[in-house]
Design a protein around this motif. Structure first.
Motif, mmCIF file in Angstrom:
data_model
loop_
_atom_site.group_PDB
_atom_site.id
_atom_site.type_symbol
_atom_site.label_atom_id
_atom_site.label_comp_id
_atom_site.label_asym_id
_atom_site.label_seq_id
_atom_site.Cartn_x
_atom_site.Cartn_y
_atom_site.Cartn_z
ATOM 1 N N ALA A 41 -3.234 -8.160 3.025
ATOM 2 C CA ALA A 41 -4.040 -6.948 3.124
ATOM 3 C C ALA A 41 -3.430 -5.833 2.279
ATOM 4 C CB ALA A 41 -4.154 -6.512 4.581
ATOM 5 N N LEU A 42 -2.112 -5.750 2.264
ATOM 6 C CA LEU A 42 -1.450 -4.709 1.476
ATOM 7 C C LEU A 42 -1.640 -4.940 -0.014
ATOM 8 C CD1 LEU A 42 1.707 -4.257 3.654
ATOM 9 C CD2 LEU A 42 0.170 -2.416 2.968
ATOM 10 N N HIS A 43 -1.649 -6.201 -0.439
ATOM 11 C CA HIS A 43 -1.929 -6.481 -1.849
ATOM 12 C C HIS A 43 -3.354 -6.050 -2.216
ATOM 13 C CE1 HIS A 43 1.706 -8.345 -3.313
ATOM 14 N NE2 HIS A 43 1.777 -9.099 -2.237
ATOM 15 N N LEU A 44 -4.299 -6.245 -1.305
ATOM 16 C CA LEU A 44 -5.665 -5.783 -1.555
ATOM 17 C C LEU A 44 -5.712 -4.261 -1.641
ATOM 18 C CD1 LEU A 44 -7.712 -8.147 0.796
ATOM 19 C CD2 LEU A 44 -7.586 -8.217 -1.707
ATOM 20 N N LEU A 45 -4.969 -3.599 -0.765
ATOM 21 C CA LEU A 45 -4.918 -2.142 -0.825
ATOM 22 C C LEU A 45 -4.304 -1.668 -2.139
ATOM 23 C CD1 LEU A 45 -3.814 -1.170 2.788
ATOM 24 C CD2 LEU A 45 -6.048 -0.807 1.737
ATOM 25 N N ALA A 46 -3.303 -2.397 -2.624
ATOM 26 C CA ALA A 46 -2.692 -2.036 -3.905
ATOM 27 C C ALA A 46 -3.704 -2.150 -5.033
ATOM 28 C CB ALA A 46 -1.483 -2.931 -4.176
ATOM 29 N N GLN A 47 -4.521 -3.203 -5.011
ATOM 30 C CA GLN A 47 -5.542 -3.367 -6.044
ATOM 31 C C GLN A 47 -6.577 -2.246 -5.983
ATOM 32 O OE1 GLN A 47 -7.169 -7.302 -5.643
ATOM 33 N NE2 GLN A 47 -5.182 -8.297 -5.924
ATOM 34 N N GLU A 48 -6.957 -1.865 -4.755
ATOM 35 C CA GLU A 48 -7.911 -0.765 -4.609
ATOM 36 C C GLU A 48 -7.312 0.545 -5.120
ATOM 37 O OE1 GLU A 48 -8.956 -0.691 -0.522
ATOM 38 O OE2 GLU A 48 -10.201 -2.494 -0.617
ATOM 39 N N ALA A 49 -6.027 0.752 -4.849
ATOM 40 C CA ALA A 49 -5.378 1.977 -5.318
ATOM 41 C C ALA A 49 -5.312 2.016 -6.839
ATOM 42 C CB ALA A 49 -3.976 2.077 -4.716
ATOM 43 N N LEU A 50 -5.012 0.870 -7.457
ATOM 44 C CA LEU A 50 -4.986 0.820 -8.919
ATOM 45 C C LEU A 50 -6.361 1.098 -9.507
ATOM 46 C CD1 LEU A 50 -2.648 -2.237 -9.646
ATOM 47 C CD2 LEU A 50 -2.190 0.177 -10.136
ATOM 48 N N ALA A 51 -7.394 0.579 -8.837
ATOM 49 C CA ALA A 51 -8.749 0.771 -9.350
ATOM 50 C C ALA A 51 -9.149 2.242 -9.363
ATOM 51 C CB ALA A 51 -9.741 -0.037 -8.509
ATOM 52 N N ARG A 52 -8.603 3.025 -8.442
ATOM 53 C CA ARG A 52 -8.931 4.455 -8.427
ATOM 54 C C ARG A 52 -7.852 5.287 -9.110
ATOM 55 N NH1 ARG A 52 -7.474 3.402 -2.990
ATOM 56 N NH2 ARG A 52 -5.654 4.628 -2.314
ATOM 57 N N GLY A 53 -6.905 4.625 -9.791
ATOM 58 C CA GLY A 53 -5.895 5.323 -10.563
ATOM 59 C C GLY A 53 -4.738 5.873 -9.761
ATOM 60 N N ASP A 54 -4.528 5.371 -8.560
ATOM 61 C CA ASP A 54 -3.443 5.856 -7.697
ATOM 62 C C ASP A 54 -2.276 4.878 -7.771
ATOM 63 O OD1 ASP A 54 -1.802 6.931 -5.791
ATOM 64 O OD2 ASP A 54 -3.300 6.992 -4.190
ATOM 65 N N GLY A 55 -1.463 5.024 -8.832
ATOM 66 C CA GLY A 55 -0.366 4.089 -9.034
ATOM 67 C C GLY A 55 0.727 4.190 -7.988
ATOM 68 N N ALA A 56 0.996 5.393 -7.485
ATOM 69 C CA ALA A 56 2.064 5.569 -6.493
ATOM 70 C C ALA A 56 1.742 4.814 -5.212
ATOM 71 C CB ALA A 56 2.265 7.051 -6.204
ATOM 72 N N THR A 57 0.504 4.931 -4.747
ATOM 73 C CA THR A 57 0.119 4.205 -3.529
ATOM 74 C C THR A 57 0.148 2.699 -3.771
ATOM 75 O OG1 THR A 57 -1.247 6.021 -2.726
ATOM 76 C CG2 THR A 57 -1.751 3.838 -1.883
ATOM 77 N N ALA A 58 -0.278 2.271 -4.937
ATOM 78 C CA ALA A 58 -0.265 0.841 -5.248
ATOM 79 C C ALA A 58 1.157 0.289 -5.205
ATOM 80 C CB ALA A 58 -0.877 0.593 -6.623
ATOM 81 N N GLN A 59 2.107 1.013 -5.793
ATOM 82 C CA GLN A 59 3.493 0.563 -5.782
ATOM 83 C C GLN A 59 4.058 0.529 -4.366
ATOM 84 O OE1 GLN A 59 5.705 3.051 -8.443
ATOM 85 N NE2 GLN A 59 4.790 2.177 -10.288
ATOM 86 N N ALA A 60 3.722 1.536 -3.560
ATOM 87 C CA ALA A 60 4.213 1.568 -2.189
ATOM 88 C C ALA A 60 3.667 0.392 -1.386
ATOM 89 C CB ALA A 60 3.840 2.884 -1.525
ATOM 90 N N CYS A 61 2.393 0.064 -1.586
ATOM 91 C CA CYS A 61 1.796 -1.062 -0.857
ATOM 92 C C CYS A 61 2.419 -2.384 -1.287
ATOM 93 C CB CYS A 61 0.291 -1.083 -1.075
ATOM 94 S SG CYS A 61 -0.595 0.250 -0.234
ATOM 95 N N VAL A 62 2.689 -2.543 -2.575
ATOM 96 C CA VAL A 62 3.317 -3.775 -3.059
ATOM 97 C C VAL A 62 4.720 -3.912 -2.483
ATOM 98 C CG1 VAL A 62 4.222 -4.924 -5.102
ATOM 99 C CG2 VAL A 62 1.931 -3.945 -5.140
ATOM 100 N N ARG A 63 5.473 -2.797 -2.463
ATOM 101 C CA ARG A 63 6.822 -2.854 -1.892
ATOM 102 C C ARG A 63 6.779 -3.246 -0.426
ATOM 103 N NH1 ARG A 63 7.743 1.854 -5.029
ATOM 104 N NH2 ARG A 63 7.371 3.154 -3.189
ATOM 105 N N ARG A 64 5.842 -2.672 0.299
ATOM 106 C CA ARG A 64 5.729 -2.999 1.724
ATOM 107 C C ARG A 64 5.309 -4.448 1.910
ATOM 108 N NH1 ARG A 64 7.973 -2.644 6.379
ATOM 109 N NH2 ARG A 64 6.530 -2.645 8.145
ATOM 110 N N ALA A 65 4.424 -4.933 1.073
ATOM 111 C CA ALA A 65 4.008 -6.335 1.163
ATOM 112 C C ALA A 65 5.188 -7.266 0.920
ATOM 113 C CB ALA A 65 2.894 -6.617 0.151
#
Length: 223
Positions: A41-65
């Motif tokens: 689920a966190l990887h999916l959230l990271a992809q959604e964050a990247l799609a909206r240009g939110d790189g910081a949230t994407a990186q945080a979700c990947v780290r947590r995953a």
């Protein structure tokens, strides 16, 4: 979700279920680390964050995953070890530590109670039970468990530190000072007495190598 990723996602990722009744990735991600779907689920959230240009949230979700994946890998190993060797102490200690890391004091306590029923003389088991009780705000119980750990292993510095902190918070300053001074005094042996500092030894001179002149009487004359 803020505890998993630093910024919230769009309204569709704030929880609840989308059309069709399937749980959203954010809802899965909010579950405890023992949920096997949280990492995906966190990887999916990271992809959604990247799609909206939110790189910081994407990186945080990947780290947590990645953290959750490591947690699950360790949990599988420890759970298998407990199943295969239920009388061994170390697997139960490791499993209890994982549950404490996940914030699940109930499961941690179950492992520690089973451990101490078999091995009542394991200081680390009593220390972790004290940690469980501290997380549950049972400071009296934690104090007793830390004290038992120190009885079994006087050199257990974390138990002494935590017991001293409980004494300090309760206003028992002399008892707190005794624990903290015991830490400062250095390592102790099984009797509780301070161990003597190791004696310094003179370094062994290296053997003469190439390019080093031996001081023979002839060489002294030439000099």
């Amino acid at each position: 979700l803020r505890s998993w990723c630093p910024t919230p996602g769009p309204s569709g990722c704030r929880g609840g279920a989308p059309a069709g009744g399937a749980p959203s990735p954010a809802r899965c991600a909010r579950r405890t680390p023992r949920d096997r779907e949280a990492s995906s689920a966190l990887h999916l959230l990271a992809q959604e964050a990247l799609a909206r240009g939110d790189g910081a949230t994407a990186q945080a979700c990947v780290r947590r995953a990645e953290e959750l994946s490591r947690w699950h890998a360790l949990w599988k190993v420890r759970a298998r070890q407990v199943h295969e060797t239920p009388g061994e102490a170390l697997p139960r200690i490791g499993l209890a530590q994982l549950w404490l890391q996940a914030g699940d004091t109930r499961r941690a306590r179950a492992q520690l109670q089973a451990l101490l029923a078999l091995h009542a003389d394991v200081a680390q088991g009593w220390f972790l039970l004290g940690e469980t009780q501290r997380m549950e705000r049972d400071l009296d119980g934690a104090l007793a468990s830390y004290s038992r750990a120190i009885e079994l292993e006087p050199a257990h510095l974390l138990a002494r530190n935590n017991r001293g902190t409980i004494h300090r918070l309760a206003g028992r300053l002399e008892l707190a000072r005794a624990d903290f001074e015991s830490i400062v005094d250095g390592p102790r042996n099984t009797t509780g007495a301070a161990q003597p500092a190791p004696q310094e030894q003179a370094p062994t001179p290296p053997p003469p190598g190439r390019g080093q002149q031996k001081h023979t009487p002839e060489a002294t004359k030439q000099e």
